[in-house]
Write an enzyme that holds these catalytic residues in place. Structure first.
Site, PDB file in Angstrom:
ATOM      1  N   TYR A  11     -18.002 116.695  16.876  1.00 49.60           N
ATOM      2  CA  TYR A  11     -18.583 115.994  15.730  1.00 49.60           C
ATOM      3  C   TYR A  11     -18.700 114.541  16.137  1.00 49.60           C
ATOM      4  O   TYR A  11     -17.729 113.947  16.603  1.00 49.60           O
ATOM      5  CB  TYR A  11     -17.683 116.117  14.505  1.00 49.60           C
ATOM      6  CG  TYR A  11     -17.896 117.394  13.743  1.00 49.60           C
ATOM      7  CD1 TYR A  11     -19.145 117.711  13.241  1.00 49.60           C
ATOM      8  CD2 TYR A  11     -16.850 118.273  13.521  1.00 49.60           C
ATOM      9  CE1 TYR A  11     -19.355 118.887  12.540  1.00 49.60           C
ATOM     10  CE2 TYR A  11     -17.048 119.447  12.815  1.00 49.60           C
ATOM     11  CZ  TYR A  11     -18.310 119.749  12.327  1.00 49.60           C
ATOM     12  OH  TYR A  11     -18.508 120.900  11.646  1.00 49.60           O
ATOM     13  N   ASP A  49     -25.921 120.352  12.944  1.00 50.62           N
ATOM     14  CA  ASP A  49     -26.328 120.916  11.651  1.00 50.62           C
ATOM     15  C   ASP A  49     -25.427 120.460  10.509  1.00 50.62           C
ATOM     16  O   ASP A  49     -25.414 121.063   9.445  1.00 50.62           O
ATOM     17  CB  ASP A  49     -26.354 122.452  11.715  1.00 50.62           C
ATOM     18  CG  ASP A  49     -25.002 123.045  12.094  1.00 50.62           C
ATOM     19  OD1 ASP A  49     -23.996 122.305  12.099  1.00 50.62           O
ATOM     20  OD2 ASP A  49     -24.954 124.254  12.397  1.00 50.62           O
ATOM     21  N   HIS A  90     -24.158 127.406  11.375  1.00 50.07           N
ATOM     22  CA  HIS A  90     -22.779 127.020  11.063  1.00 50.07           C
ATOM     23  C   HIS A  90     -22.098 128.107  10.211  1.00 50.07           C
ATOM     24  O   HIS A  90     -21.409 127.817   9.240  1.00 50.07           O
ATOM     25  CB  HIS A  90     -22.806 125.684  10.305  1.00 50.07           C
ATOM     26  CG  HIS A  90     -21.599 124.819  10.485  1.00 50.07           C
ATOM     27  ND1 HIS A  90     -21.648 123.589  11.079  1.00 50.07           N
ATOM     28  CD2 HIS A  90     -20.304 124.993  10.121  1.00 50.07           C
ATOM     29  CE1 HIS A  90     -20.447 123.041  11.068  1.00 50.07           C
ATOM     30  NE2 HIS A  90     -19.609 123.860  10.501  1.00 50.07           N
TER      31      HIS A  90
HETATM   32  O1  173 Z   1     -17.441 124.486   8.727  1.00 54.01           O
HETATM   33  C1  173 Z   1     -16.500 123.715   8.572  1.00 54.01           C
HETATM   34  O2  173 Z   1     -15.657 123.906   7.695  1.00 54.01           O
HETATM   35  C2  173 Z   1     -16.430 122.547   9.426  1.00 54.01           C
HETATM   36  O3  173 Z   1     -17.122 122.500  10.384  1.00 54.01           O
HETATM   37  C3  173 Z   1     -15.561 121.421   9.118  1.00 54.01           C
HETATM   38  C4  173 Z   1     -16.071 120.138   9.227  1.00 54.01           C
HETATM   39  C5  173 Z   1     -15.278 119.069   8.892  1.00 54.01           C
HETATM   40  C6  173 Z   1     -13.984 119.249   8.481  1.00 54.01           C
HETATM   41  C7  173 Z   1     -13.461 120.512   8.391  1.00 54.01           C
HETATM   42  C8  173 Z   1     -14.258 121.595   8.702  1.00 54.01           C
END
Ligand code: 173
Length: 495
Positions: A237, A265, A356
């Site tokens: 991320y 995404d 996702h």
């Molecule tokens: O899909 C999710 O839950 C995920 O990618 C996510 C993103 C940020 C924090 C926790 C989970």
């Protein structure tokens, strides 16, 4: 230094002076309260008390050292002096514990959906809600699975399939199977040891593991759990603070990760209402009573901890990534042929056609459908070898994997099923899930007349229904329906 006592900590139980215990040590979080990404109410719930259980799944072990000034680390607590409030046990929790005692033996799980059915019964409500939820009406989440039912086989007979070999290479690494453990957040919600359980199981079966940015274990713990020449990739991320991102990427490269999957995404996290509903009832009363909380708790933990993700990330950033790392770069979450062509032009090494796990945009198309759109266009341009195409979402059977490979995917990511196997049965469960997939792969490749992965090609499938519109009928799938948890309406207070 003398240890603190439970009584000393318990005196600091308010917004004006808030101490909490985590793993046997006390922390003064009074000034940190307004900064907590998950909101202050969740901390205040544990003010003056032991917060370890709530802290653990959401925060990697180095969190307190990283984000709380050393002066606020108050030292060890004599845990024998800490009072554990005798909460009246939730009757639902008592029933769950009973089910855990009566779990079916692992050998009774014959396929991936079996693990899901058991996990649904034995996982803590919050963990199940978080893992199983999808965006909005969960149409895409279910479509991911059912889209595979639109692809049928055109087997070849009288092919010598005495020996079947489904090993392959992905992004330059050899692997025993054409599937990998894809990245999923918060592993400790499902199992106290978290993602390292997946690492150990993956090693047993020579399966590649993608390490999530938002793991419960720290990145280094997951890498340290690796054995021999086991392959790991990093899911990223992208942080608004690019210096942090650069550090993460370069550290992963130094520690031997073999590829960088940038998630594209999730500029904002989708609404997962099952998750929100559980979180809301969990913190309900305090949220309504105290007010003044800057974060909307009804959004669930995931949204709170994802606030660092940069929504301004764009194609313009790709050259920067290419300048800071030699790792192959793969864009995870691409959803149409136009963006795949753009990815080729940007010079990245791959894309994951993914929505996702149906957790982001509802009515995003399934990976397998997008694959059917993408490959003919790439082939027409002679670009099919310019990058590697992966898909994920809804994969439950080896036939799903084989269909994807026939249509041109290099590999297939599997997320939730391994989490469910881990949550219900630990490492052994994950290993059995992988073993079952291997057995299914061997049998089904034999039955369609393909002895190796390179024999899988588009002529072995009839995929016309995939691109024939979104209302084509699909056969209903009883195992899938059994584990599907219907969305529910708001609950009235009980008298
Ligand atoms: O899909 C999710 O839950 C995920 O990618 C996510 C993103 C940020 C924090 C926790 C989970």
């Amino acid at each position: 230094m003398a240890k603190l006592t439970g009584q000393q900590v318990a005196q600091h139980h308010s917004k004006d002076s808030c101490w909490v215990i985590v793993h046997g040590r006390a922390y003064d979080v009074t000034e940190f309260l307004p900064e907590h990404p998950g909101g202050q109410n969740i901390i205040l719930k544990y003010a003056g008390r032991d917060a370890t259980e709530a802290f653990e799944p959401i925060h990697p072990p180095d969190t307190l050292d990283k984000y709380l000034d050393a002066s606020k680390h108050l030292g060890e607590v004599d845990m024998a002096t800490v009072q554990h409030d005798e909460k009246v046990k939730d009757p639902l929790e008592i029933e769950r514990e009973e089910r855990v005692r009566n779990m079916p033996p692992l050998a009774q799980c014959y396929n991936l959906l079996d693990f899901e059915a058991v996990a649904r019964q034995v996982m803590k409500t919050t963990a199940w809600a978080y893992y199983s939820s999808g965006a909005d009406d969960e149409i895409t989440m279910r479509e991911n699975h059912s889209a595979f039912h639109k692809v049928w086989f055109r087997p070849r007979t009288l092919v010598d399939v005495e020996k079947v070999d489904f090993s392959t290479t992905m992004l330059g690494s050899k692997t025993a199977v054409p599937f990998y453990v894809t990245a999923t957040a918060l592993g400790k919600l499902g199992h106290p040891e978290g993602e390292v359980v997946l690492t150990r199981a993956a090693h047993q079966h020579d399966v590649v593991q993608m390490i999530p940015t938002l793991a419960s274990c720290s990145f280094d713990e997951i890498v340290d759990a690796r054995k021999g020449d086991q392959v790991q990739w990093l899911q990223l991320y992208v942080n608004k603070d690019r210096a942090i991102t650069q550090k993460i990427v370069q550290h992963a490269e130094k520690r031997g990760c073999k590829a960088l999957f940038i998630t594209v995404d999730a500029p904002q996290l989708g609404r997962r209402e099952k998750d929100m509903r559980v979180k809301f009832s969990d913190t309900g009363s305090s949220v309504q009573a105290s007010g003044g909380d800057s974060v909307d708790r009804s959004q669930g933990a995931a949204r709170a901890i994802s606030s660092f993700i940069d929504p301004s990330l764009s194609w313009k950033d790709i050259p920067w990534f290419q300048s800071i790392t030699k790792l192959p770069i793969i864009l995870k979450g691409v959803q149409c042929v136009e963006d795949v062509l753009r990815a080729v032009e940007a010079g990245v090494q791959g894309v994951v056609l993914s929505n996702h796990g149906g957790r982001q945009l509802d009515f995003a198309r399934s990976g397998i459908e997008v694959l059917a759109e993408v490959m003919p266009v790439l082939r027409e341009r002679g670009w099919e070898n310019r990058l590697e195409i992966f898909i994920d979402g809804g994969v439950r059977r080896a036939t799903d994997i084989i269909k994807a490979l026939c249509l041109g995917a290099k590999g297939v990511g599997i997320g939730r099923p391994f989490l469910y196997a881990m949550s219900a049965y630990g490492q052994e469960g994950v290993e059995r899930a992988m073993q079952l997939l291997k057995e299914e792969l061997e049998m089904n490749m034999r039955l369609i007349g393909a002895a190796t992965v390179s024999d899988l090609n588009p002529s072995l499938v009839d995929a016309r229904a995939l691109l024939g519109g979104h209302y084509s009928a699909v056969p209903s799938d009883t195992l899938g329906l059994n584990v599907y948890d219907p969305l529910v309406s708001p609950r009235f207070a009980e008298k």
